[in-house]
Design an enzyme around this catalytic site. Sequence first.
Site, PDB file in Angstrom:
ATOM      1  CE1 TYR A 144      52.410  40.994  32.184  1.00  0.00           C
ATOM      2  CE2 TYR A 144      51.525  41.653  34.035  1.00  0.00           C
ATOM      3  CZ  TYR A 144      52.604  41.531  33.456  1.00  0.00           C
ATOM      4  OH  TYR A 144      53.915  41.689  33.948  1.00  0.00           O
ATOM      5  CG  ASP A 239      46.054  36.320  37.180  1.00  0.00           C
ATOM      6  OD1 ASP A 239      45.917  36.838  38.279  1.00  0.00           O
ATOM      7  OD2 ASP A 239      46.839  36.683  36.347  1.00  0.00           O
ATOM      8  CE  LYS A 267      48.368  44.498  39.495  1.00  0.00           C
ATOM      9  NZ  LYS A 267      48.367  43.669  38.524  1.00  0.00           N
TER      10      LYS A 267
HETATM   11  C1  LIG Z   1      49.548  42.844  38.106  1.00  0.00           C
HETATM   12  C2  LIG Z   1      48.911  41.417  37.250  1.00  0.00           C
HETATM   13  C3  LIG Z   1      49.803  40.435  37.543  1.00  0.00           C
HETATM   14  C4  LIG Z   1      51.217  40.583  38.008  1.00  0.00           C
HETATM   15  O1  LIG Z   1      51.339  40.987  39.195  1.00  0.00           O
HETATM   16  P1  LIG Z   1      52.931  41.439  39.569  1.00  0.00           P
HETATM   17  O2  LIG Z   1      52.596  41.615  41.190  1.00  0.00           O
HETATM   18  O3  LIG Z   1      53.097  42.812  38.949  1.00  0.00           O
HETATM   19  O4  LIG Z   1      53.697  40.557  39.358  1.00  0.00           O
HETATM   20  C5  LIG Z   1      49.042  39.149  37.168  1.00  0.00           C
HETATM   21  N1  LIG Z   1      48.139  39.083  36.880  1.00  0.00           N
HETATM   22  C6  LIG Z   1      47.097  40.008  36.598  1.00  0.00           C
HETATM   23  C7  LIG Z   1      45.754  39.784  36.336  1.00  0.00           C
HETATM   24  C8  LIG Z   1      47.607  41.158  36.820  1.00  0.00           C
HETATM   25  O5  LIG Z   1      46.768  42.506  36.903  1.00  0.00           O
END
Ligand SMILES: *Cc1c(COP(=O)(O)O)cnc(C)c1O
Length: 425
Positions: A144, A239, A267
């Site tokens: 994701y 990511d 985060k």
């Molecule tokens: C949470 C998450 C996102 C998205 O971040 P948001 O602040 O919710 O837009 C993207 N990549 C990873 C790996 C994530 O865990």
Amino acid sequence: MRYQRSSALFAEAKKYIPGGVNSPVRAFQAVGGEPIFIKEAKGAYLYDEDGNRYIDYIASWGPLILGHAHQPVLDAVIEKAKKGTSFGIPTEIETELAKLAVSMVPNIDKIRFVNSGTEACMSAVRLARGYTGKDKIIKFAGCYHGHSDSFLIQAGSGAVTFGSPNSPGVTQGTAQDTLLADYNDLEGVKTLIAANKDEIAAIILEPVAGNMGCIIPTNEFIKGLRELCTKEGILLLFDEVMTGFRLGKGGAQEALNIDADIVMFGKVIGGGLPVGAFAARAEIMGHLAPEGPVYQAGTLSGNPLAMSAGLAMLTELNTKPETFTSLADKTAFLQKGIEEVLTEKGITHQINRFGSMISVHFCDEPVVDFKSSTRGNNDTFKKYFHGMLDQGIYLPPSAFESYFLNDAISYADLERTIEAVGKVF
Ligand SMILES: *Cc1c(COP(=O)(O)O)cnc(C)c1O
């Protein structure tokens, strides 16, 4: 009734907010039942509107790595708020946070702040395309990267939970530039590259996956990707929205000893306020506006309130790096405890863990990619989730999400959690 007020609040929310929530996973659709509404939280504990207390294993999905309402972060935010929350004009604290982040993370010279992980990933891909002059990207099934169009192709957790891996509203044109590979399958990536020679701008991945449960990359896979990218002139995008400032100061790059070309954060870097960021060597970041031609902007980007939370959080982690070891130790303790109980009760399971990321899968084969992550017994998961909730343990309400421990969780809390697993089964 244990959840009476939450239930009433959910009914009211549904009248005015689609599904009653502002992010789908919160609605409990994957586990059935209704979400609890939170009134307040402190340290390791959440308190709902009915007065029930929970040990929190999601920490707002990762950011609150030191626990809720952590005093130094609170103090920083409150002091800053008194002086104005946003100006749209440069402030010194942006440079302070940038400087600290660059000093903690290997292999990056410059960083740009945005407002979410989604924005960070979306912008990083645009930068990679602008830098390489190529259009296509490779992503992995079950990873994701936020909800921007290019990534809603087998996107893990939320998207999988809701059975819409390819969301309506994503155009064919966008989808065709996103090539899909399987996690831990280096040969598959080689095949895609050969079939799209000189057309691929970037390979993007969660360096330790956390959105199909926790999935650990094999050494061969992650090293192989680095070598392929270097050889083919493709940028490797990590990511680290989940792994960054959680697996250690330097995130997954440091934990796996692999350099990425662009790294994305979210985060933890915002300390609980909306912050995302992407970072790279100066030469790559130089392509970004206003230095270069790749456009990217944000009205509230780098606002002092968000920066103050991020700065307080990273300062804590930078001065107390033992936090990362403490978290990993606690998570290992939890793993061992849950494993013992499930084995004793004869419940088929797999537990994956890397540092303070952990997931429990109710299946009998190793979980190494998206396909294997979907083989878990969902009825068992639902029973487990609700059984734990009723005993005051808040786990992620989806089998595709990793738990996020926070350092306010004590060993007594962990023991209580392990006991609760025994009671459920
Ligand atoms: C949470 C998450 C996102 C998205 O971040 P948001 O602040 O919710 O837009 C993207 N990549 C990873 C790996 C994530 O865990």
